[in-house]
Design an enzyme around this catalytic site. Structure first.
Site, PDB file in Angstrom:
ATOM      1  N   CYS B  86      29.246 -12.102 -18.917  1.00 14.60           N
ATOM      2  CA  CYS B  86      28.493 -13.037 -19.763  1.00 14.60           C
ATOM      3  C   CYS B  86      29.225 -13.275 -21.085  1.00 14.60           C
ATOM      4  O   CYS B  86      30.296 -13.861 -21.090  1.00 14.60           O
ATOM      5  CB  CYS B  86      27.069 -12.522 -19.963  1.00 14.60           C
ATOM      6  SG  CYS B  86      25.965 -13.764 -20.665  1.00 14.60           S
ATOM      7  N   HIS B 207      24.871 -11.177 -14.479  1.00 16.92           N
ATOM      8  CA  HIS B 207      24.810  -9.798 -14.996  1.00 16.92           C
ATOM      9  C   HIS B 207      24.651  -8.765 -13.884  1.00 16.92           C
ATOM     10  O   HIS B 207      23.515  -8.421 -13.532  1.00 16.92           O
ATOM     11  CB  HIS B 207      23.606  -9.664 -15.933  1.00 16.92           C
ATOM     12  CG  HIS B 207      23.787 -10.299 -17.253  1.00 16.92           C
ATOM     13  ND1 HIS B 207      24.410  -9.674 -18.302  1.00 16.92           N
ATOM     14  CD2 HIS B 207      23.432 -11.525 -17.709  1.00 16.92           C
ATOM     15  CE1 HIS B 207      24.430 -10.474 -19.352  1.00 16.92           C
ATOM     16  NE2 HIS B 207      23.842 -11.607 -19.023  1.00 16.92           N
ATOM     17  N   GLU B 209      24.974  -5.615 -14.164  1.00 19.13           N
ATOM     18  CA  GLU B 209      24.308  -4.410 -14.698  1.00 19.13           C
ATOM     19  C   GLU B 209      22.795  -4.584 -14.765  1.00 19.13           C
ATOM     20  O   GLU B 209      22.061  -3.608 -14.864  1.00 19.13           O
ATOM     21  CB  GLU B 209      24.893  -4.054 -16.070  1.00 19.13           C
ATOM     22  CG  GLU B 209      24.319  -4.798 -17.260  1.00 19.13           C
ATOM     23  CD  GLU B 209      24.792  -6.244 -17.367  1.00 19.13           C
ATOM     24  OE1 GLU B 209      25.547  -6.702 -16.490  1.00 19.13           O
ATOM     25  OE2 GLU B 209      24.380  -6.915 -18.339  1.00 19.13           O
TER      26      GLU B 209
END
Lengths: 53, 245
Positions: B86, B207, B209
């Site tokens: 990002c 993302h 994560e």
């Protein structure tokens, strides 16, 4: 209205040994910081040159 | 245990999630403060999401000049593994570590929603454990995620296998470049992530994560983080081999 362009105007005060040296500084800043050459163009304009004693 | 650094800029806001995701993937994850001039012996570095230095001027551009980024550029030039997520992708694109730029989303609005991507390559340090070309569900959260490069560069990226992730529909069919909700930011050729020419630096807008645990609704991001941890461990064991990559 058929087109709109939004840009950024940055005014810098630069102390340098003459116009060419000042342009060199500003050009580098424009290329590396103020614009991303992949997606943006820039133009440099000298507004006011003052001799400093 | 393999040590992986997560850069913390003023304005980073996914650093803790990224540290946690890397720990879940089996690494010892440590924060790297933006003022430090080294990567602290880490075997890989991740640049997390957020708004580094407030994203003033242009997303990622000021972060590019930080001491830690100079160290990361040198680390990458030595073959070190670097992943930008990002805002981290925006930072490494501004730093010239990966090709292209991230423009305002096509619809001009910030987008926070789940998307699906596929790994176009399954043989990289970032995707080797993804296993198959299947849609991976994970969130995006960005205002400037529209991947852009000129046509010549896009052709080269496709030819050289540097397109790492693409936006797809739930059934795995590719998203269109424009006006397709499966590619909500309007990225050219539906590119969600790219690799550098050498294959040791990657960036993506979604993302992983935030999709590293079933509790979060998806753990499709975990294989990406696990791939990186495994590749970093291999680089630690065989530094000479890693340098050749």
């Amino acid at each position: 209205v058929s087109a709109v362009r939004v840009g950024r105007r940055v005014e810098l005060t630069v102390e340098a040994e003459g116009e060419a040296a000042a342009r060199e500084v500003v050009e580098r800043l424009a290329r590396e910081l103020f614009s991303n050459p992949l997606i943006e163009a820039f133009a440099i304009e000298l507004l006011d040159g003052v001799a400093v004693p | 245990v393999t040590r992986i650094g997560v850069v913390v800029f003023p304005g980073s806001n996914c650093d803790l999630d990224t540290l946690r995701g890397l720990e879940l993937a089996g690494a010892e994850a440590v924060p790297l403060w933006h003022e430090q001039g080294s990567v602290d012996g880490c075997a890989a570095v991740v640049l997390p999401g957020g708004f580094a230095y407030g994203d003033y001027l242009r997303a990622g551009v000021i972060a590019r000049f930080s001491p830690v980024m100079r160290a990361i550029s040198a680390f990458a030039a030595d073959g070190g593994l670097v992943l930008g997520i990002c805002n981290g992708f925006q930072v490494i694109a501004e730093a010239g570590l990966v090709p292209g730029a991230l423009l305002r989303n096509r619809g001009l609005r910030f987008l926070g929603r789940d998307v699906r991507i596929v790994a176009e390559r399954l043989d990289t340090p970032f995707t080797s454990l993804v296993g198959e070309r299947r849609p991976l569900q994970m969130p995006i959260a960005h205002g400037e995620g529209c991947y852009f490069a000129d046509d010549e560069t896009l052709d080269e990226l496709e030819r050289d296998g540097q397109v790492l992730f693409r936006y797809v529909h739930a059934d795995g069919n590719p998203a269109a470049a424009d006006g397709d909700p499966a590619n909500p930011n309007g990225s050219l050729r539906a590119i969600a992530g790219v690799l550098n020419a050498r294959g040791n630096v990657a960036g993506l807008m979604p993302h992983p994560e935030r999709a590293a645990d079933r509790l979060l609704g998806s753990d499709d991001g975990l294989p990406i983080l696990r791939s990186l941890v495994e590749a970093a461990a291999r680089a630690e064991r065989e530094p000479a081999l890693a340098a050749i990559r």
